[in-house]
Scaffold this motif. Structure first.
Motif, mmCIF file in Angstrom:
data_model
loop_
_atom_site.group_PDB
_atom_site.id
_atom_site.type_symbol
_atom_site.label_atom_id
_atom_site.label_comp_id
_atom_site.label_asym_id
_atom_site.label_seq_id
_atom_site.Cartn_x
_atom_site.Cartn_y
_atom_site.Cartn_z
ATOM 1 N N ARG A 53 5.139 59.311 -9.969
ATOM 2 C CA ARG A 53 4.164 59.017 -8.914
ATOM 3 C C ARG A 53 2.931 58.325 -9.489
ATOM 4 N N THR A 54 2.477 58.800 -10.631
ATOM 5 C CA THR A 54 1.295 58.210 -11.256
ATOM 6 C C THR A 54 1.549 56.772 -11.668
ATOM 7 N N VAL A 55 2.673 56.529 -12.313
ATOM 8 C CA VAL A 55 3.002 55.175 -12.767
ATOM 9 C C VAL A 55 3.187 54.241 -11.568
ATOM 10 N N ASN A 56 3.866 54.712 -10.536
ATOM 11 C CA ASN A 56 4.070 53.870 -9.357
ATOM 12 C C ASN A 56 2.751 53.529 -8.672
ATOM 13 N N LYS A 57 1.825 54.477 -8.635
ATOM 14 C CA LYS A 57 0.526 54.211 -8.030
ATOM 15 C C LYS A 57 -0.248 53.193 -8.868
ATOM 16 N N GLU A 58 -0.204 53.342 -10.165
ATOM 17 C CA GLU A 58 -0.865 52.381 -11.051
ATOM 18 C C GLU A 58 -0.278 50.984 -10.864
ATOM 19 N N ARG A 59 1.046 50.908 -10.765
ATOM 20 C CA ARG A 59 1.701 49.614 -10.553
ATOM 21 C C ARG A 59 1.236 48.992 -9.247
ATOM 22 N N ALA A 60 1.152 49.781 -8.200
ATOM 23 C CA ALA A 60 0.723 49.279 -6.895
ATOM 24 C C ALA A 60 -0.716 48.780 -6.952
ATOM 25 N N GLN A 61 -1.583 49.526 -7.619
ATOM 26 C CA GLN A 61 -2.992 49.150 -7.697
ATOM 27 C C GLN A 61 -3.212 47.895 -8.526
ATOM 28 N N HIS A 62 -2.296 47.606 -9.414
ATOM 29 C CA HIS A 62 -2.431 46.421 -10.254
ATOM 30 C C HIS A 62 -1.548 45.264 -9.787
ATOM 31 N N GLY A 63 -1.009 45.368 -8.579
ATOM 32 C CA GLY A 63 -0.229 44.280 -8.001
ATOM 33 C C GLY A 63 1.144 44.096 -8.590
ATOM 34 N N GLU A 64 1.690 45.113 -9.234
ATOM 35 C CA GLU A 64 3.006 45.005 -9.858
ATOM 36 C C GLU A 64 4.125 45.479 -8.941
ATOM 37 N N ALA A 65 3.779 46.117 -7.827
ATOM 38 C CA ALA A 65 4.779 46.632 -6.901
ATOM 39 C C ALA A 65 4.900 45.693 -5.704
ATOM 40 N N LYS A 66 6.071 45.700 -5.060
ATOM 41 C CA LYS A 66 6.280 44.840 -3.899
ATOM 42 C C LYS A 66 5.439 45.285 -2.717
ATOM 43 N N THR A 67 5.347 46.588 -2.505
ATOM 44 C CA THR A 67 4.566 47.119 -1.387
ATOM 45 C C THR A 67 3.682 48.251 -1.879
ATOM 46 N N ALA A 68 2.582 48.459 -1.163
ATOM 47 C CA ALA A 68 1.676 49.563 -1.480
ATOM 48 C C ALA A 68 0.929 49.945 -0.215
ATOM 49 N N SER A 69 0.634 51.223 -0.071
ATOM 50 C CA SER A 69 -0.111 51.652 1.107
ATOM 51 C C SER A 69 -1.560 51.191 0.986
ATOM 52 N N ALA A 70 -2.204 51.047 2.136
ATOM 53 C CA ALA A 70 -3.606 50.615 2.148
ATOM 54 C C ALA A 70 -4.479 51.631 1.428
#
Length: 108
Positions: free
Chosen positions: A37-54
């Motif tokens: 969960r931590t790594v996925n959130k970091e990825r989302a915050q740094h634009g590395e994930a396809k989707t992220a919650s607002a």
């Protein structure tokens, strides 16, 4: 579990967080969940994930935050955290409540 899309850096981060959680007494499964969960959130915050919650995109990254939200101290939990707990508890009128009102409603 580590994902195939993760970079080598994220794999190292995952392993470090998992090991740290296990040292704090978490089970293997819980340590893996926390790390993923931590790594996925970091990825989302740094634009590395396809989707992220607002909410994830608005949130301050953990390394910057530096433990300021440890559920203790003068500030305690954020309004968003209190709101989510109120939502889970089914408290009516929560959207119009401020942080203090939410804290009182959820019993904190």
């Amino acid at each position: 579990m580590p994902q195939a899309a993760w970079s080598a850096k994220r794999e190292r981060q995952y392993q470090h967080i998992k090991d740290s959680a296990k040292k704090r007494g978490k089970s293997e499964d819980r340590a893996e969940e926390i790390a993923a969960r931590t790594v996925n959130k970091e990825r989302a915050q740094h634009g590395e994930a396809k989707t992220a919650s607002a909410k994830t995109l608005r949130d301050t990254p953990a390394p910057v935050r530096g433990g300021r939200r440890s559920h203790s101290g003068a500030q305690g939990r954020t309004r968003e955290q209190l709101y989510e707990e109120a939502r889970k508890m089914g408290i009516a009128g929560r959207s119009k409540m401020n942080k203090a009102q939410l804290a009182k409603a959820v019993g904190h």
